[in-house]
Design a protein around this motif. Structure first.
Motif, PDB file in Angstrom:
ATOM      1  N   GLU A 108       0.833  -1.209   0.000  1.00  0.00           N
ATOM      2  CA  GLU A 108       0.000   0.000   0.000  1.00  0.00           C
ATOM      3  C   GLU A 108       0.862   1.252   0.000  1.00  0.00           C
ATOM      4  O   GLU A 108       0.570   2.236  -0.675  1.00  0.00           O
ATOM      5  CB  GLU A 108      -0.945   0.011   1.212  1.00  0.00           C
ATOM      6  CG  GLU A 108      -2.009  -1.074   1.183  1.00  0.00           C
ATOM      7  CD  GLU A 108      -1.509  -2.457   1.615  1.00  0.00           C
ATOM      8  OE1 GLU A 108      -0.348  -2.572   2.112  1.00  0.00           O
ATOM      9  OE2 GLU A 108      -2.257  -3.417   1.434  1.00  0.00           O
ATOM     10  N   ASP A 109       1.948   1.223   0.775  1.00  0.00           N
ATOM     11  CA  ASP A 109       2.853   2.370   0.854  1.00  0.00           C
ATOM     12  C   ASP A 109       3.552   2.605  -0.485  1.00  0.00           C
ATOM     13  O   ASP A 109       3.672   3.740  -0.936  1.00  0.00           O
ATOM     14  CB  ASP A 109       3.870   2.142   1.974  1.00  0.00           C
ATOM     15  CG  ASP A 109       4.636   3.400   2.312  1.00  0.00           C
ATOM     16  OD1 ASP A 109       4.003   4.475   2.454  1.00  0.00           O
ATOM     17  OD2 ASP A 109       5.880   3.321   2.431  1.00  0.00           O
ATOM     18  N   LEU A 110       4.002   1.514  -1.129  1.00  0.00           N
ATOM     19  CA  LEU A 110       4.693   1.648  -2.413  1.00  0.00           C
ATOM     20  C   LEU A 110       3.778   2.164  -3.518  1.00  0.00           C
ATOM     21  O   LEU A 110       4.234   2.810  -4.459  1.00  0.00           O
ATOM     22  CB  LEU A 110       5.293   0.307  -2.839  1.00  0.00           C
ATOM     23  CG  LEU A 110       6.574  -0.086  -2.128  1.00  0.00           C
ATOM     24  CD1 LEU A 110       6.931  -1.539  -2.422  1.00  0.00           C
ATOM     25  CD2 LEU A 110       7.719   0.833  -2.539  1.00  0.00           C
ATOM     26  N   LEU A 111       2.482   1.884  -3.418  1.00  0.00           N
ATOM     27  CA  LEU A 111       1.532   2.305  -4.451  1.00  0.00           C
ATOM     28  C   LEU A 111       1.181   3.793  -4.365  1.00  0.00           C
ATOM     29  O   LEU A 111       0.530   4.323  -5.265  1.00  0.00           O
ATOM     30  CB  LEU A 111       0.260   1.458  -4.385  1.00  0.00           C
ATOM     31  CG  LEU A 111       0.436  -0.015  -4.760  1.00  0.00           C
ATOM     32  CD1 LEU A 111      -0.867  -0.772  -4.556  1.00  0.00           C
ATOM     33  CD2 LEU A 111       0.951  -0.180  -6.180  1.00  0.00           C
ATOM     34  N   LYS A 112       1.626   4.474  -3.317  1.00  0.00           N
ATOM     35  CA  LYS A 112       1.345   5.901  -3.175  1.00  0.00           C
ATOM     36  C   LYS A 112       2.149   6.684  -4.222  1.00  0.00           C
ATOM     37  O   LYS A 112       3.297   6.339  -4.524  1.00  0.00           O
ATOM     38  CB  LYS A 112       1.720   6.383  -1.772  1.00  0.00           C
ATOM     39  CG  LYS A 112       0.837   5.801  -0.685  1.00  0.00           C
ATOM     40  CD  LYS A 112       1.277   6.284   0.675  1.00  0.00           C
ATOM     41  CE  LYS A 112       0.405   5.689   1.777  1.00  0.00           C
ATOM     42  NZ  LYS A 112       0.903   6.066   3.110  1.00  0.00           N
ATOM     43  N   PRO A 113       1.563   7.749  -4.768  1.00  0.00           N
ATOM     44  CA  PRO A 113       2.251   8.543  -5.810  1.00  0.00           C
ATOM     45  C   PRO A 113       3.633   9.038  -5.395  1.00  0.00           C
ATOM     46  O   PRO A 113       4.540   9.097  -6.220  1.00  0.00           O
ATOM     47  CB  PRO A 113       1.294   9.717  -6.050  1.00  0.00           C
ATOM     48  CG  PRO A 113      -0.039   9.214  -5.630  1.00  0.00           C
ATOM     49  CD  PRO A 113       0.216   8.256  -4.501  1.00  0.00           C
ATOM     50  N   GLU A 114       3.804   9.386  -4.137  1.00  0.00           N
ATOM     51  CA  GLU A 114       5.106   9.895  -3.711  1.00  0.00           C
ATOM     52  C   GLU A 114       6.199   8.824  -3.686  1.00  0.00           C
ATOM     53  O   GLU A 114       7.382   9.129  -3.575  1.00  0.00           O
ATOM     54  CB  GLU A 114       5.005  10.587  -2.335  1.00  0.00           C
ATOM     55  CG  GLU A 114       4.543   9.681  -1.213  1.00  0.00           C
ATOM     56  CD  GLU A 114       3.033   9.706  -0.973  1.00  0.00           C
ATOM     57  OE1 GLU A 114       2.629   9.334   0.130  1.00  0.00           O
ATOM     58  OE2 GLU A 114       2.269  10.082  -1.883  1.00  0.00           O
ATOM     59  N   ASN A 115       5.820   7.536  -3.812  1.00  0.00           N
ATOM     60  CA  ASN A 115       6.797   6.445  -3.815  1.00  0.00           C
ATOM     61  C   ASN A 115       6.956   5.813  -5.194  1.00  0.00           C
ATOM     62  O   ASN A 115       7.486   4.717  -5.326  1.00  0.00           O
ATOM     63  CB  ASN A 115       6.390   5.382  -2.785  1.00  0.00           C
ATOM     64  CG  ASN A 115       6.446   5.939  -1.387  1.00  0.00           C
ATOM     65  OD1 ASN A 115       7.313   6.744  -1.053  1.00  0.00           O
ATOM     66  ND2 ASN A 115       5.502   5.545  -0.556  1.00  0.00           N
ATOM     67  N   LYS A 116       6.515   6.533  -6.219  1.00  0.00           N
ATOM     68  CA  LYS A 116       6.535   6.023  -7.588  1.00  0.00           C
ATOM     69  C   LYS A 116       7.942   5.606  -8.035  1.00  0.00           C
ATOM     70  O   LYS A 116       8.126   4.568  -8.661  1.00  0.00           O
ATOM     71  CB  LYS A 116       5.968   7.093  -8.522  1.00  0.00           C
ATOM     72  CG  LYS A 116       5.867   6.699  -9.956  1.00  0.00           C
ATOM     73  CD  LYS A 116       5.234   7.841 -10.743  1.00  0.00           C
ATOM     74  CE  LYS A 116       5.225   7.578 -12.216  1.00  0.00           C
ATOM     75  NZ  LYS A 116       4.570   8.673 -12.942  1.00  0.00           N
ATOM     76  N   GLU A 117       8.942   6.411  -7.706  1.00  0.00           N
ATOM     77  CA  GLU A 117      10.320   6.125  -8.122  1.00  0.00           C
ATOM     78  C   GLU A 117      10.854   4.852  -7.452  1.00  0.00           C
ATOM     79  O   GLU A 117      11.471   4.008  -8.110  1.00  0.00           O
ATOM     80  CB  GLU A 117      11.222   7.313  -7.792  1.00  0.00           C
ATOM     81  CG  GLU A 117      12.603   7.209  -8.401  1.00  0.00           C
ATOM     82  CD  GLU A 117      13.411   8.472  -8.168  1.00  0.00           C
ATOM     83  OE1 GLU A 117      14.593   8.328  -7.797  1.00  0.00           O
ATOM     84  OE2 GLU A 117      12.871   9.579  -8.356  1.00  0.00           O
ATOM     85  N   ALA A 118      10.600   4.689  -6.161  1.00  0.00           N
ATOM     86  CA  ALA A 118      11.032   3.481  -5.446  1.00  0.00           C
ATOM     87  C   ALA A 118      10.322   2.251  -5.994  1.00  0.00           C
ATOM     88  O   ALA A 118      10.930   1.187  -6.176  1.00  0.00           O
ATOM     89  CB  ALA A 118      10.772   3.620  -3.947  1.00  0.00           C
ATOM     90  N   LEU A 119       9.040   2.380  -6.280  1.00  0.00           N
ATOM     91  CA  LEU A 119       8.267   1.280  -6.848  1.00  0.00           C
ATOM     92  C   LEU A 119       8.813   0.896  -8.217  1.00  0.00           C
ATOM     93  O   LEU A 119       9.006  -0.289  -8.511  1.00  0.00           O
ATOM     94  CB  LEU A 119       6.788   1.666  -6.946  1.00  0.00           C
ATOM     95  CG  LEU A 119       5.856   0.642  -7.591  1.00  0.00           C
ATOM     96  CD1 LEU A 119       5.853  -0.667  -6.802  1.00  0.00           C
ATOM     97  CD2 LEU A 119       4.450   1.212  -7.699  1.00  0.00           C
ATOM     98  N   ALA A 120       9.088   1.883  -9.053  1.00  0.00           N
ATOM     99  CA  ALA A 120       9.643   1.619 -10.387  1.00  0.00           C
ATOM    100  C   ALA A 120      10.987   0.902 -10.282  1.00  0.00           C
ATOM    101  O   ALA A 120      11.263  -0.016 -11.061  1.00  0.00           O
ATOM    102  CB  ALA A 120       9.781   2.918 -11.170  1.00  0.00           C
ATOM    103  N   ASN A 121      11.819   1.289  -9.322  1.00  0.00           N
ATOM    104  CA  ASN A 121      13.114   0.633  -9.123  1.00  0.00           C
ATOM    105  C   ASN A 121      12.924  -0.847  -8.782  1.00  0.00           C
ATOM    106  O   ASN A 121      13.607  -1.717  -9.330  1.00  0.00           O
ATOM    107  CB  ASN A 121      13.901   1.341  -8.027  1.00  0.00           C
ATOM    108  CG  ASN A 121      15.287   0.753  -7.840  1.00  0.00           C
ATOM    109  OD1 ASN A 121      16.026   0.541  -8.802  1.00  0.00           O
ATOM    110  ND2 ASN A 121      15.640   0.478  -6.600  1.00  0.00           N
TER     111      ASN A 121
END
Length: 190
Positions: A108-121
């Motif tokens: 849920e935390d990774l899906l937040k817009p502010e974590n987009k870069e970490a999720l993409a990595n």
């Protein structure tokens, strides 16, 4: 007669101007829905409807009930177009159950817009160029992933593990291959 021709000309001219006005409004509406890069979020190869061609990696993932979390993550990271490129690509696709094994609240935390870069990595750590089946992967010690990190390949009791995740199934796609894995692989923090 002149009055009739003048009236017809005025009517035709009015229709033409109305048509131009509608086109102008359509262009304005289209430009309002574009992203900062000038491209609409729903433009690109990932959004082309095609019922004739063999399914690509994204098509297969979208159709899989076991990969809804992965698809949601790909969409949140805006990586849809990457998974439909010509490739060939190998995607190590964690199942929903693999995502469920992460610490509570992580997804849920990774899906937040502010974590987009970490999720993409993280997602790019699950992708590498090539189209190798499990048997061929046994010849490797490591692979270079799309996030510019390497992932280790191990063979244990004739099973192939990538970054500690076991390949449990493989599905060919028009632009590569999907290796279904039982864990989410996490890249090292550099």
């Amino acid at each position: 007669m002149k009055t009739r021709n003048t009236a017809a000309l005025i009517l035709a001219l009015s229709g033409f101007l109305l048509l131009l006005s509608c086109k102008s409004d359509a262009k304005q509406t289209a430009s309002e829905s574009t992203t900062a890069t000038g491209i609409s979020k729903e433009e690109g190869q990932a959004f082309v409807e095609d019922d004739i061609s063999a399914p690509n990696i994204l098509n297969i993932a979208i159709q899989s009930e076991d990969h809804t979390t992965l698809v949601a993550a790909v969409q949140a990271a805006d990586l849809e177009n990457s998974l439909v490129n010509a490739g060939p690509l190998m995607v190590f696709a964690p199942t929903n159950a693999a995502f469920d094994e992460l610490p509570a609240g992580s997804v849920e935390d990774l899906l937040k817009p502010e974590n987009k870069e970490a999720l993409a990595n993280i997602l790019k750590y699950h992708v590498t160029p090539g189209n190798y089946d499990r048997e061929f992967l046994k010849k490797f010690k490591k692979l270079g992933q799309a996030n510019d990190q390497n992932v280790l390949i191990e063979v244990r009791e004739d099973e192939v593990y990538v970054g500690g995740a076991k390949i449990v199934a493989s599905i060919p796609a028009s632009n590569g291959i999907i290796h279904v894995v039982d864990k989410v692989m996490l890249p090292s923090e550099e």
